[in-house]
Design an enzyme around this catalytic site. Structure first.
Site, mmCIF file in Angstrom:
data_model
loop_
_atom_site.group_PDB
_atom_site.id
_atom_site.type_symbol
_atom_site.label_atom_id
_atom_site.label_comp_id
_atom_site.label_asym_id
_atom_site.label_seq_id
_atom_site.Cartn_x
_atom_site.Cartn_y
_atom_site.Cartn_z
ATOM 1 N N ARG A 1 10.549 45.290 52.304
ATOM 2 C CA ARG A 1 11.785 44.560 52.625
ATOM 3 C C ARG A 1 11.522 43.517 53.714
ATOM 4 O O ARG A 1 12.054 42.409 53.662
ATOM 5 C CB ARG A 1 12.878 45.546 53.051
ATOM 6 C CG ARG A 1 13.430 46.270 51.848
ATOM 7 C CD ARG A 1 14.467 47.311 52.165
ATOM 8 N NE ARG A 1 15.014 47.816 50.896
ATOM 9 C CZ ARG A 1 15.820 48.869 50.791
ATOM 10 N NH1 ARG A 1 16.169 49.549 51.859
ATOM 11 N NH2 ARG A 1 16.271 49.237 49.616
ATOM 12 N N TYR B 1 15.246 41.009 45.253
ATOM 13 C CA TYR B 1 14.050 41.854 45.423
ATOM 14 C C TYR B 1 14.296 43.042 46.361
ATOM 15 O O TYR B 1 14.938 42.890 47.411
ATOM 16 C CB TYR B 1 12.945 41.040 46.115
ATOM 17 C CG TYR B 1 12.008 40.240 45.247
ATOM 18 C CD1 TYR B 1 11.638 40.637 43.968
ATOM 19 C CD2 TYR B 1 11.439 39.064 45.747
ATOM 20 C CE1 TYR B 1 10.742 39.879 43.221
ATOM 21 C CE2 TYR B 1 10.540 38.312 44.993
ATOM 22 C CZ TYR B 1 10.201 38.730 43.736
ATOM 23 O OH TYR B 1 9.311 37.993 43.005
ATOM 24 N N GLU B 2 13.708 44.167 46.028
ATOM 25 C CA GLU B 2 13.632 45.336 46.930
ATOM 26 C C GLU B 2 14.986 45.739 47.518
ATOM 27 O O GLU B 2 15.092 46.041 48.703
ATOM 28 C CB GLU B 2 12.635 45.089 48.078
ATOM 29 C CG GLU B 2 11.310 44.483 47.697
ATOM 30 C CD GLU B 2 10.551 45.307 46.660
ATOM 31 O OE1 GLU B 2 11.011 46.407 46.300
ATOM 32 O OE2 GLU B 2 9.517 44.822 46.182
ATOM 33 N N GLY B 3 15.981 45.750 46.660
ATOM 34 C CA GLY B 3 17.324 46.106 47.126
ATOM 35 C C GLY B 3 18.135 44.850 47.368
ATOM 36 O O GLY B 3 17.846 44.093 48.297
ATOM 37 N N GLN C 1 21.487 46.293 50.766
ATOM 38 C CA GLN C 1 21.128 46.160 52.198
ATOM 39 C C GLN C 1 22.371 46.328 53.081
ATOM 40 O O GLN C 1 22.300 46.939 54.159
ATOM 41 C CB GLN C 1 20.497 44.788 52.479
ATOM 42 C CG GLN C 1 19.258 44.465 51.678
ATOM 43 C CD GLN C 1 18.169 45.504 51.812
ATOM 44 O OE1 GLN C 1 17.924 46.014 52.905
ATOM 45 N NE2 GLN C 1 17.525 45.843 50.718
#
Lengths: 246, 604
Positions: free
Chosen positions: B297, B443-445, B450
């Protein structure tokens, strides 16, 4: 094979150069420095390549103050075995050549490599002066250097072709583009560089021949003037009277 | 490509002067390094990026990775980068000496990868995922797994990936179905499919080491039943050679941006012969994966921040050269007979450039600070300090990921706007940055995930301790900056923002006391934006404070104009961006509930 490589520190190519009020020195505030690319990319890397094939040791030498040690560390990180710094703010090409020659005379080197010029002053003088001091051959602007175990073969670009020279060491060679390919130091090399020897020696006293009287910058470009296509007479007048190109 | 894609002097200013790399280098763990060697390393990375990465940026977009005859084709430079980057120490640098690393601080690692991201954001993920996968094996794998895979990953001979998403399980990992069947040997048989696997397969690497989340047969439902496996594309046989491991590529995904960075669809065990080796203990896979995920992240935020920086420089270069229009004269009219001016002299163009600058450099400062917190959370001298910096990193991570990504979209859009119609053409690079940056808020959450992480988990952890620590840090900066009278109006503004933020917290925490949990997180996105605006203001105050000190001490290495530019940018941020907190605070305090308990017919 023991090789000595001369390295210099120069402002990076994008640095904006400013001079002091009296015009006799250059302002270093906010300027980033690099190793002179001709010294680094070609002279140093070719020296390391030759050592890797034939064995021996590569020593880098610099004439300058402690602030030059950043570029010296970089040379060690790229692969030089040891370094020498002659503790003096050099005043001219003659001064630099004299200092390096004094050190080289005390040691035994098979060849001495140096960049063809520095990218700040573009003098291209140190190599020739150094060879003269040492009483050895000088080959300028070399783009290829090979060694078969006994004889060196050097190529240099000349007008309309290539000149090939065969000779034995010792000699001084100034390196041009093509002699080697840039090596970027890796993290392990950078860490090892801290452990390699860096000897600082005091300069010899040298009678200088050069004093700087004035640095000036090129005249600034004049702004563009737009001339209406219907005003050709005015354009001709301007080119003739103002620009004086016709 | 523009001639310049990064301001290296700004990166070093933030790293060395604002966030004090020298302090981190004093920690025992980093004692083999000094400022000179770290700066030399960053200069070397810039040379590497100039030579090996930037020249291929446009080409990788125009000749995208694609699936052809059962294989994924990528740009040949990907193979070169893996080998040369591995040899430079770009993959191994942050690891312990005993694992083959060089113990460089995370601050420097972030700075080094940021330079690469600025040069070519299509390229860095290949090395980055390999580093992340190796990190997981090093942390949680046994000695045999480490010895078998890590050395070749750190040299870039083999690549790593992380395989989480499945066709029916993306943000909701508890629904994943990939199976791991125990055998009497030391391995499991894997069966399932994974999608959106970045860097998942191509011809320039001889082996891919996939870190796969799967459910061991009979494991409990939900995230508690998920385990982590090393599943190589080619497994090591008894002769120490490689043989196929029944991992096949079913296809790829063609994307609007980052087209040189391949995205694969992988099939595991189509022929019931895909072997996977358990990492650590069963059913703890998601916990392990989150070690990599938190790093990933921060890496996503870094990539977005880098694109904003590169796009800013491209639009700045254009604005300084493009001649169009005339300045407004003293009487409020343009003199038609005067010479046209470069567009950088128009106020609205300057506004767009300054917006990009504050987002780019504010994001970079936040990234370096978060990386410093990571270093201190691991290697500070006392357990109390480690805990403090761990909590600060936890609370910052969702913002480090989201602010550069979300505001980056807006900043790069403004960069494109500077070029007018030319910005929309493929002749100029801005359109590529505009397409590339869009994925970073996914990306990535996603930003939604978030936001929930920030408000639902981080803001409430340990009774709000992380938020409290963060507020104390900001107040400390305000206190230090007040010694410069020029900065006091801005410290007052920031302190006032903190008071308003606390009022928002009171309203939100009351909702949890009332058991209104859905309402509590319904506007989490506004909470994230609100806190992000305050944190970036903090970053700019830090930069201005450092600049004031440098000017006062007549300190090199930068010219005064450099420091003045930082102070000016801080003023712009406080006047143009920070006031946006008002809208977010109002929405959060109102607690309208308009997005929950909806009758579906409202969208008719």
């Amino acid at each position: 094979m023991n090789i000595l490589v001369g390295i210099s520190k120069t402002p990076e190519t994008t640095a904006k150069i400013e001079f002091s009020e009296d015009g006799k020195s250059f302002k270093s505030e906010g300027v980033n420095y690099i190793m002179n690319p001709y010294d680094e990319w070609y002279a140093l890397v070719r020296a390391i390549e030759l050592k890797e094939v034939h064995g021996g040791e590569v020593t880098v030498i610099n004439v300058g103050t402690i602030s030059n040690e950043t570029v010296i560390r970089k040379a060690l990180a790229i692969g030089a075995d040891k370094a020498v710094r002659i503790n003096k703010e050099t005043s001219s090409s003659w001064d630099t050549a004299s200092q390096i020659a004094a050190y080289a005379k005390e040691h035994s080197y098979d060849i001495i490599l140096i960049g063809k010029e520095t990218i700040d002053y573009n003098g291209g003088e140190v190599g020739g002066m150094l060879a003269e001091h040492l009483g050895v051959s000088f080959i300028s602007f070399a783009s290829k250097l090979e060694f078969d175990g006994s004889v060196f073969t050097v190529e240099k670009d000349i007008e309309g072709g290539v000149e090939v020279v065969e000779l034995n060491g010792p000699f001084v060679l100034s390196a041009a583009k093509g002699l080697a390919e840039q090596r970027i130091p890796n993290m392990r090399g950078i860490m090892m560089a801290k452990r390699k020897p860096l000897e600082v020696i005091e300069p010899i006293s040298d009678e200088g021949f050069v004093t700087i009287s004035q640095f000036t910058k090129p005249a600034e470009k004049v702004g563009i003037k737009m001339v209406d296509p219907d005003q050709m007479d005015e354009l001709v007048r301007m080119l003739s009277e103002e620009s004086k190109v016709i | 490509m523009p001639s310049n894609y990064i301001a290296l002097n700004t990166l070093k200013f933030i790293l060395n002067q604002v966030h004090g790399l020298a302090d981190v280098l004093k920690l025992d763990y980093y004692s083999d390094h000094d400022m000179e060697s770290m700066n030399l390393f960053l200069d070397a990375v810039k040379d590497f990026s100039d030579r090996e990465m930037a020249p291929y940026f446009k080409e990788m977009d125009e000749q995208p990775a694609h699936f052809e005859e059962g294989k994924i084709k990528v740009h040949p430079q990907v193979g070169v980068i893996m080998k040369k980057g591995g040899a430079m120490g770009l993959i191994s640098g942050i690891f312990d000496y005993e694992d083959g690393g060089m113990q460089i601080p995370m601050m420097v690692h972030t700075a080094n990868t940021y330079i690469q991201d600025c040069a070519n954001n299509h390229m860095t993920g290949y090395m980055g995922l390999t580093l992340g996968a190796a990190e997981l094996i090093i942390h949680f794998g046994d000695a045999a797994l480490k010895a078998a895979y890590v050395p070749k990953m750190l040299t870039g001979d083999w690549a790593g990936t992380m395989c989480l998403t499945e066709p029916e399980a993306g943000s909701s990992l508890s629904d994943l179905t990939t199976k791991a069947i125990p055998t009497e040997q030391d391995y499991y048989l894997l069966k399932g499919q994974k999608i959106f696997i970045s860097g998942g397969d191509h011809e320039y690497i001889s082996n891919f080491v996939h870190l796969v989340l799967a459910r061991i047969e009979g494991a409990p439902a939900g995230t508690k039943g998920i385990s982590l496996f090393v599943v190589p594309k080619n497994r090591i046989n008894e002769h120490k050679g490689l043989e196929p491991n029944d991992v096949n590529t079913a296809g790829d995904f063609q994307k609007m941006g980052q087209r040189g960075y391949c995205t694969s669809h992988l099939m595991f065990g189509e022929n019931n012969d895909c072997r996977g080796w358990l990492v650590g203990e069963p059913h703890r896979g998601l916990k392990y994966m989150f070690l990599m995920m938190n790093g990933a992240r921060i890496a996503v935020g870094r990539g977005a921040a880098a694109i904003v920086m590169a796009a800013y420089h491209a639009s700045l270069e254009y604005a300084q050269e493009r001649v169009q229009g005339r300045k407004i004269g003293k009487l409020g009219k343009k003199k038609v007979d005067s010479l046209p001016t470069t567009i950088i002299n128009h106020a609205d163009v300057r506004r767009m450039l300054l917006l990009q600058k504050v987002v780019a450099e504010g994001s970079l400062s936040l990234l370096i600070l978060a990386s410093k917190y990571k270093d201190l959370s691991l290697h500070a001298k006392t357990p109390e300090e480690k805990e403090k910096y761990h909590l600060l990193l936890e609370i910052l991570t969702p913002i480090v990921k989201s602010y550069p990504s979300e505001m980056g979209n807006i900043a790069v859009s403004n960069g494109l706007q500077v070029l007018g119609g030319y910005g929309f053409t493929s002749e100029y690079i801005l359109q590529q940055y505009y397409r590339d940056i869009r994925i970073f808020s996914i990306y990535e959450g996603t930003t939604g995930i978030q936001s929930l992480d920030l408000l639902g988990r981080k803001a409430t952890m340990q009774g709000g301790r992380a938020i409290q620590l963060l507020i104390e840090e900001i107040k400390q900066s305000c206190s230090e900056a007040t010694k410069f009278s020029d900065l006091t109006p801005y410290t007052s503004m920031l302190e006032s923002e903190l008071e308003s933020f606390k009022e928002v917290l009171v309203v939100l925490y009351k909702l949890t006391e009332q058991g209104k949990f859905e309402l509590f997180t319904a506007d989490a996105n506004h909470f994230l934006e609100l806190l992000s605006l305050i944190i970036i203001a903090w970053m700019w105050l830090e930069m201005a404070n450092e600049s004031m000190q440098a000017i006062q001490k007549d300190e090199e290495p930068h010219k005064e104009a450099f420091y003045q530019s930082k102070i000016h940018a801080m003023k712009f941020y406080f006047n143009y961006e920070l006031p946006k907190t008002l809208g977010h605070a109002k929405i959060l305090k109102n607690v309208s509930g308009l997005t929950i308990d909806l009758d579906r017919e409202i969208f008719v």
